[in-house]
Design a protein around this motif. Structure first.
Motif, PDB file in Angstrom:
ATOM      1  N   CYS A  62       0.829  -1.213   0.000  1.00 20.62           N
ATOM      2  CA  CYS A  62       0.000   0.000   0.000  1.00 20.62           C
ATOM      3  C   CYS A  62       0.862   1.262   0.000  1.00 20.62           C
ATOM      4  O   CYS A  62       1.875   1.333   0.679  1.00 20.62           O
ATOM      5  CB  CYS A  62      -0.919   0.005   1.229  1.00 20.62           C
ATOM      6  SG  CYS A  62      -1.903   1.512   1.367  1.00 20.62           S
ATOM      7  N   GLU A  63       0.433   2.240  -0.793  1.00 16.77           N
ATOM      8  CA  GLU A  63       1.191   3.492  -0.881  1.00 16.77           C
ATOM      9  C   GLU A  63       0.837   4.458   0.235  1.00 16.77           C
ATOM     10  O   GLU A  63       1.607   5.336   0.592  1.00 16.77           O
ATOM     11  CB  GLU A  63       0.901   4.185  -2.227  1.00 16.77           C
ATOM     12  CG  GLU A  63       1.462   3.431  -3.399  1.00 16.77           C
ATOM     13  CD  GLU A  63       0.815   3.826  -4.726  1.00 16.77           C
ATOM     14  OE1 GLU A  63      -0.180   4.593  -4.701  1.00 16.77           O
ATOM     15  OE2 GLU A  63       1.307   3.363  -5.765  1.00 16.77           O
ATOM     16  N   LYS A  64      -0.388   4.339   0.724  1.00 17.00           N
ATOM     17  CA  LYS A  64      -0.820   5.296   1.757  1.00 17.00           C
ATOM     18  C   LYS A  64      -1.429   4.580   2.964  1.00 17.00           C
ATOM     19  O   LYS A  64      -2.614   4.758   3.270  1.00 17.00           O
ATOM     20  CB  LYS A  64      -1.869   6.252   1.171  1.00 17.00           C
ATOM     21  CG  LYS A  64      -1.328   7.156   0.098  1.00 17.00           C
ATOM     22  CD  LYS A  64      -2.467   7.850  -0.628  1.00 17.00           C
ATOM     23  CE  LYS A  64      -1.934   8.579  -1.843  1.00 17.00           C
ATOM     24  NZ  LYS A  64      -2.926   8.687  -2.918  1.00 17.00           N
ATOM     25  N   CYS A  71      -4.781   1.103   2.859  1.00 15.15           N
ATOM     26  CA  CYS A  71      -5.877   2.060   2.685  1.00 15.15           C
ATOM     27  C   CYS A  71      -7.019   1.485   1.851  1.00 15.15           C
ATOM     28  O   CYS A  71      -8.165   1.873   2.020  1.00 15.15           O
ATOM     29  CB  CYS A  71      -5.354   3.335   2.038  1.00 15.15           C
ATOM     30  SG  CYS A  71      -4.932   3.138   0.291  1.00 15.15           S
ATOM     31  N   GLY A  72      -6.695   0.588   0.916  1.00 17.08           N
ATOM     32  CA  GLY A  72      -7.749   0.023   0.074  1.00 17.08           C
ATOM     33  C   GLY A  72      -8.095   0.896  -1.130  1.00 17.08           C
ATOM     34  O   GLY A  72      -8.891   0.503  -1.975  1.00 17.08           O
ATOM     35  N   ASN A  73      -7.477   2.069  -1.222  1.00 18.20           N
ATOM     36  CA  ASN A  73      -7.848   3.016  -2.280  1.00 18.20           C
ATOM     37  C   ASN A  73      -6.735   3.399  -3.241  1.00 18.20           C
ATOM     38  O   ASN A  73      -7.007   3.829  -4.354  1.00 18.20           O
ATOM     39  CB  ASN A  73      -8.370   4.317  -1.652  1.00 18.20           C
ATOM     40  CG  ASN A  73      -9.819   4.188  -1.279  1.00 18.20           C
ATOM     41  OD1 ASN A  73     -10.591   3.572  -2.005  1.00 18.20           O
ATOM     42  ND2 ASN A  73     -10.182   4.730  -0.128  1.00 18.20           N
ATOM     43  N   CYS A  74      -5.499   3.271  -2.780  1.00 16.96           N
ATOM     44  CA  CYS A  74      -4.402   3.734  -3.628  1.00 16.96           C
ATOM     45  C   CYS A  74      -4.275   2.814  -4.850  1.00 16.96           C
ATOM     46  O   CYS A  74      -4.928   1.775  -4.936  1.00 16.96           O
ATOM     47  CB  CYS A  74      -3.099   3.769  -2.834  1.00 16.96           C
ATOM     48  SG  CYS A  74      -2.504   2.124  -2.393  1.00 16.96           S
ATOM     49  N   CYS A  77      -3.307  -0.780  -3.914  1.00 16.07           N
ATOM     50  CA  CYS A  77      -4.393  -1.527  -3.272  1.00 16.07           C
ATOM     51  C   CYS A  77      -5.443  -1.920  -4.314  1.00 16.07           C
ATOM     52  O   CYS A  77      -5.951  -3.044  -4.304  1.00 16.07           O
ATOM     53  CB  CYS A  77      -5.050  -0.687  -2.176  1.00 16.07           C
ATOM     54  SG  CYS A  77      -4.091  -0.649  -0.648  1.00 16.07           S
TER      55      CYS A  77
HETATM   56 ZN   LIG Z   1      -3.381   1.558  -0.333  1.00 14.39          ZN
END
Ligand SMILES: [Zn+2]
Length: 471
Positions: A62-64, A71-74, A77
Motif C-alpha cells: 500500500c502506498e498510503k 488504505c484500500g484506495n491507492c 491496493c
Molecule cells: Zn493503499
C-alpha cells in the motif's frame, strides 16, 4: 460480478472473521521489514483465506497506509483487489500439482518487483504440491530475497510438510460463527440496499454451515426476489422447509408415528427439498425444544431427554449425509431409530417405584444414551448445538492449539502434548498425560480461555473437562 467477489473485504477492518482480523491488526505494530515473510493460512473452503491473502499483499505494498493498515484506495491496493497487480502472483497448486507454478516462481524469484516494494506470492491449496515442488518451495523459503512475501493457503494442513509450516506464521481460519456471517451479510445487504429482515438474515447464516462464500451466495440468490425479503422468502428460494411442515414432522416423531414421519420426508424429497437444509432447520427446532424443556417452559411439548435423544440421532444423520449415496437414507435411519428405540423403552417400564425426587422432576429421562457426563462444579451442561463434534475437534486440534497461543503460550504448549478425548452433551473432554498438565489445564482461567477459543473456532459455547490419561 458476484456479491462474493464484489464485496470481498478490502481492508483489515472489513475482515469478518474476528480471530483473523485481530491477528492481522497485530501485524500493524511492527515495521514492515520486521514482519514475517511467509504465512500459512489454514481452514475450510469459503472461509476467506484468499481475501485475507490479498489484504496481506496490500499490507506490504500500500502506498498510503493508515494506522488501520492498508488504505484500500491507492493504486497498489486497487491493483491487488482487481487482480491486475504485476507484483502479486496468485498460483493454484491444485492445477498440475503446482509443477509449472513452482518453476515459474523459481524463475522469477530473483527479480525485483515491477512497481511495488514487494512481490507477493499467493499459493492456493499448497498441500497439493508434489514433493519436488515442496522442496523447491522450501529452498526459497529458507533464503527468501528481501522483496518476496509468501502467503500459502490450504484446506488440509496435515499434508503441508512441517519444514514448510515451521517457516510460516500460521493463521487458522475456523468455520465462521453466526455472528461473523451476520456481520458479512449485513454489510452486503446494506451496500446493495436489500430490504431483508433480521430473521431472514439469520436463517441464511444458519444454513451456510460456517462458510462466508455460501452465506453470500444465498443472499445473492434471495436478492432477486421482488419486495421485502422475509424468512419465508429465504426458505422458498433456497428450497428450505417451512415451520408448519417441520412442526408436523416433529409431532409425528414425538408420537412415534414412524410411518407418518417417513411420509413427511418422502413428500419433501418429491418436492425437491434439500435434506441438508432440512436437517439444519430441524436441529434448530430441536435446540429450541431442548432449551424450552430445560427452562421448564410449558410450550416445549418435549422433555429434555427426548429432545436430547432426537438431537443426537439427527446430528448423526447430518454428519452421515455427506457420505450417503442416497440423500434421504440417513434421515430415514434416524427416524426409525428415534421412533422405535423409544417404543422399546416404553414397553419395559422400571420395576422400582420412582424415588420422591424423581417425581418432582418434570422429566422422567427414559433415554440415557445421550446423557452428558457429570461436570465438576455442578453447573448444568450447556445444550449442544452440534457445531462442535469430536471428529471436528480432532481434525482441527492443531488449529485449536495455534489459536490458543496468542492468549497463553504455555497452555498452547501443554495442549500440544494432550489430546481431545470426547465431545458430548456440550462438554469437551481433554486428556492430559501428566498430573501437572492436567492441573494447568484445569485452572479456572485456563478453562475460560479454552472455552473462548473453541467458541471462536466452532461457534459453540462448551464446557471444558480435563482428565488424566495413561500414556
Ligand atoms: Zn493503499
Amino acid at each position: 460480478m458476484s456479491f462474493y467477489r464484489t464485496y470481498r473485504p478490502q481492508v483489515i477492518e472489513d475482515i469478518d472473521n474476528a480471530v483473523v482480523r485481530e491477528q492481522l491488526l497485530a501485524l500493524l505494530h511492527k515495521e514492515k521489514k520486521e514482519l514475517p515473510h511467509a504465512y500459512l493460512f489454514t481452514g475450510p473452503k469459503g472461509a476467506g483465506k484468499t481475501t485475507a491473502a490479498r489484504v496481506i499483499a496490500k499490507l506490504f505494498n500500500c502506498e498510503k497506509p493508515t494506522k488501520h493498515g492498508p488504505c484500500g484506495n491507492c493504486e497498489q491496493c486497487r491493483a491487488v483487489a482487481s487482480g491486475t497487480s504485476l507484483d502479486v502472483i496468485e498460483m493454484d497448486a491444485a492445477s498440475n500439482r503446482g509443477i509449472d507454478e513452482i518453476r515459474q516462481l523459481r524463475d522469477r524469484i530473483g527479480f525485483t518487483p515491477v512497481s511495488s516494494p514487494y512481490t507477493v506470492y499467493i499459493i492456493d491449496e499448497v498441500h497439493m504440491l508434489t514433493t519436488e515442488a515442496f522442496n523447491a518451495l522450501l529452498k526459497t523459503l529458507e533464503e527468501p530475497p528481501a522483496h518476496a512475501v509468501f502467503v500459502l493457503a490450504t484446506t488440509d494442513r496435515e499434508k503441508v510438510p512441517s519444514t514448510i509450516q515451521s517457516r510460516c506464521m500460521i493463521i487458522s481460519f475456523g468455520k465462521a460463527t453466526s455472528e461473523e456471517l451476520l456481520h458479512a451479510l449485513s454489510r452486503i445487504a446494506k451496500a446493495e440496499k436489500i430490504t431483508i429482515d433480521a430473521e431472514a438474515l439469520s436463517r441464511i447464516a444458519k444454513n451456510a454451515d460456517g462458510s462466508f462464500r455460501d452465506a453470500v451466495k444465498y443472499l445473492e440468490q434471495v436478492s432477486f426476489t421482488k419486495g421485502d425479503i422475509t424468512s419465508a422468502t429465504v426458505g422458498k428460494t433456497l428450497s428450505l422447509s417451512d415451520a408448519t411442515e417441520r412442526g408436523a414432522f416433529l409431532s409425528h416423531l414425538l408420537t412415534h408415528d414412524t410411518k407418518a414421519a417417513l411420509h413427511d420426508v418422502d413428500t419433501m424429497q418429491d418436492d425437491g427439498r434439500d435434506m441438508k437444509a432440512f436437517l439444519v432447520d430441524i436441529l434448530g427446532d430441536l435446540e429450541q425444544k431442548l432449551v424450552a424443556a430445560a427452562t421448564g417452559s410449558e410450550e416445549a411439548g418435549w422433555t429434555s431427554s427426548e429432545a436430547n435423544h432426537a438431537i443426537s440421532v439427527f446430528m448423526r444423520a447430518y454428519t452421515e449425509l455427506r457420505l450417503s449415496p442416497v440423500p434421504k437414507l440417513p434421515v430415514t435411519v434416524a427416524i426409525i431409530e428415534f421412533c422405535t428405540e423409544r417404543v422399546v423403552i416404553v414397553e419395559d417400564p422400571p420395576v422400582e417405584p420412582k424415588p420422591v425426587v424423581k417425581e418432582k422432576a418434570p422429566d422422567p429421562a427414559p433415554v440415557v444414551h445421550s446423557a452428558p457426563p457429570a461436570v465438576a462444579g455442578g453447573d448444568p451442561p450447556v445444550p449442544s448445538l452440534g457445531l462442535l463434534t469430536f471428529e471436528k475437534l480432532v481434525e482441527h486440534w492443531p488449529d485449536f492449539i495455534v489459536a490458543t497461543k496468542p492468549y497463553n503460550h504455555s497452555v498452547a504448549g501443554v495442549l500440544r502434548s494432550s489430546r481431545p478425548k470426547a465431545v458430548e452433551g456440550g462438554i469437551v473432554t481433554i486428556e492430559a498425560f501428566y498430573k501437572f498438565h492436567q492441573e494447568k489445564l484445569a485452572e479456572v482461567h485456563t478453562k475460560q480461555v479454552l472455552g473462548d477459543v473453541l467458541k471462536k473456532l466452532f461457534g459453540e459455547k462448551v464446557k471444558i473437562e480435563i482428565v488424566l490419561g495413561k500414556k
